[in-house]
Write an enzyme that holds these catalytic residues in place. Structure first.
Site, PDB file in Angstrom:
ATOM      1  N   CYS A 129      43.359  42.041  40.694  1.00  0.00           N
ATOM      2  CA  CYS A 129      42.080  41.590  40.150  1.00  0.00           C
ATOM      3  C   CYS A 129      41.436  42.726  39.338  1.00  0.00           C
ATOM      4  CB  CYS A 129      41.151  41.161  41.279  1.00  0.00           C
ATOM      5  SG  CYS A 129      39.585  40.457  40.704  1.00  0.00           S
ATOM      6  N   ASP A 131      38.426  43.513  39.474  1.00  0.00           N
ATOM      7  CA  ASP A 131      37.315  44.045  40.281  1.00  0.00           C
ATOM      8  C   ASP A 131      37.338  45.574  40.316  1.00  0.00           C
ATOM      9  OD1 ASP A 131      35.793  44.903  42.708  1.00  0.00           O
ATOM     10  OD2 ASP A 131      35.582  42.745  43.006  1.00  0.00           O
ATOM     11  N   ARG A 166      36.275  47.628  42.352  1.00  0.00           N
ATOM     12  CA  ARG A 166      36.483  48.259  43.662  1.00  0.00           C
ATOM     13  C   ARG A 166      37.940  48.285  44.088  1.00  0.00           C
ATOM     14  NH1 ARG A 166      32.619  44.077  46.533  1.00  0.00           N
ATOM     15  NH2 ARG A 166      33.949  42.808  45.184  1.00  0.00           N
ATOM     16  N   HIS A 204      42.257  40.217  46.804  1.00  0.00           N
ATOM     17  CA  HIS A 204      41.383  41.059  47.640  1.00  0.00           C
ATOM     18  C   HIS A 204      40.273  40.225  48.246  1.00  0.00           C
ATOM     19  CE1 HIS A 204      37.835  41.474  44.864  1.00  0.00           C
ATOM     20  NE2 HIS A 204      38.734  41.059  44.007  1.00  0.00           N
ATOM     21  N   CYS A 254      36.443  38.630  46.737  1.00  0.00           N
ATOM     22  CA  CYS A 254      36.745  38.434  45.307  1.00  0.00           C
ATOM     23  C   CYS A 254      35.716  37.489  44.680  1.00  0.00           C
ATOM     24  CB  CYS A 254      38.155  37.879  45.135  1.00  0.00           C
ATOM     25  SG  CYS A 254      38.630  37.679  43.405  1.00  0.00           S
TER      26      CYS A 254
HETATM   27 CO    CO Z   1      38.470  39.742  42.456  1.00  0.00          CO
END
Ligand code: CO
Length: 208
Positions: A41, A43, A45, A97, A100
C-alpha cells in the site's frame, strides 16, 4: 518535514553510506538483481524496505492504494511483467496492512470521485466474501478480515496473470500474501495456499 530538511538528510545518508563503503553507490549504479517483488500500500506508515530490513537493490517495489493488482492497470501490470520476466524475481509478495484507509473507504458508501472505480475493486472483494464478512459482528474484526481477504484476492489476481502463472509453473516462482500490523510493527504471513488457487484457475487461464 520540510523539503530543505529532506536534502540535508540525503547528504547525511550519502556520507554514512560512503563512510562504510566508498564504492557503495558506484556498485549500486551497475545494476539490480532483486529476489523479491513487493506489492504494498502507498500508506506512509508502511515502509517496504525498513520493515523488511532490506537494502537498496534487494526488493523491487510497487505501491498503490490498498495494494491492488488490477488486470487493466497498466502500471502494476508493467511492474509485474518486468519483475517476473526480465528481473526474474523468485518471490512476489502482496502485503496489505491493518488500519488501511483504502479498505476502510471501500467499506463505506461515500462517493469519492476518481477513487470510486479503484475502491470498487475492494468492494467486489467484500461482495465475493459477503456471507463470511457479514457474519462478523465486531466492526474492527470485520475490517481486519476484509484486509486479509483483499490480500488473498490480490494473490489470486496475480496467479491469474499469464507471466506469473507461467513462471509459477515453469520455474517455481512463489507468491506470498502478508499483512503488516502497524500497531505492533509485525509482519504476518497469511500462509495463503497459492497452489490451490492456481489449480482452481488453471482452466480459466488456459481458455483466456
Ligand atoms: Co493502505
Amino acid at each position: 518535514m520540510n523539503v530543505a530538511q529532506i536534502f540535508e538528510n540525503n547528504q547525511k545518508w550519502v556520507e554514512q553510506k560512503l563512510d562504510l563503503d566508498s564504492q557503495y553507490f558506484e556498485r549500486l549504479s551497475k545494476g539490480q538483481n532483486p529476489e523479491v517483488l513487493y506489492i504494498g500500500c502507498s500508506d506512509s506508515r508502511v515502509t517496504a524496505e525498513d520493515m523488511m530490513g532490506a537494502q537498496p537493490g534487494e526488493i523491487f517495489v510497487h505501491r498503490n492504494i490498498a495494494n491492488m493488482i488490477i488486470n487493466t492497470d497498466l502500471s502494476s501490470m508493467s511492474v509485474v511483467n518486468y519483475a517476473v520476466n526480465h528481473l526474474k524475481v523468485n518471490h512476489v509478495v502482496v502485503c496489505g496492512h491493518y488500519f488501511c484507509g483504502g479498505v476502510k473507504a471501500a467499506m463505506g458508501s461515500a462517493g469519492l470521485g476518481i477513487l470510486n472505480p479503484w475502491l470498487r475493486e475492494i468492494r467486489d472483494v467484500y461482495r465475493l466474501h459477503k456471507a463470511e464478512l457479514d457474519s462478523i459482528t465486531d466492526e474492527d474484526a470485520r475490517y481486519n478480515k476484509l484486509i486479509e481477504l483483499n490480500v488473498q484476492e490480490q494473490c489470486t489476481n496475480l496467479i491469474k496473470n499469464e507471466d506469473v502463472h507461467t513462471a509459477f509453473e515453469e520455474r517455481g516462482l512463489q507468491v506470498h500474501g502478508w499483512v503488516f500490523d502497524i500497531a505492533s510493527g509485525k509482519l504476518i504471513d497469511l500462509k495463503i495456499d497459492i497452489e490451490a488457487i492456481a489449480n482452481q484457475y488453471l482452466n480459466i487461464y488456459k481458455l483466456s
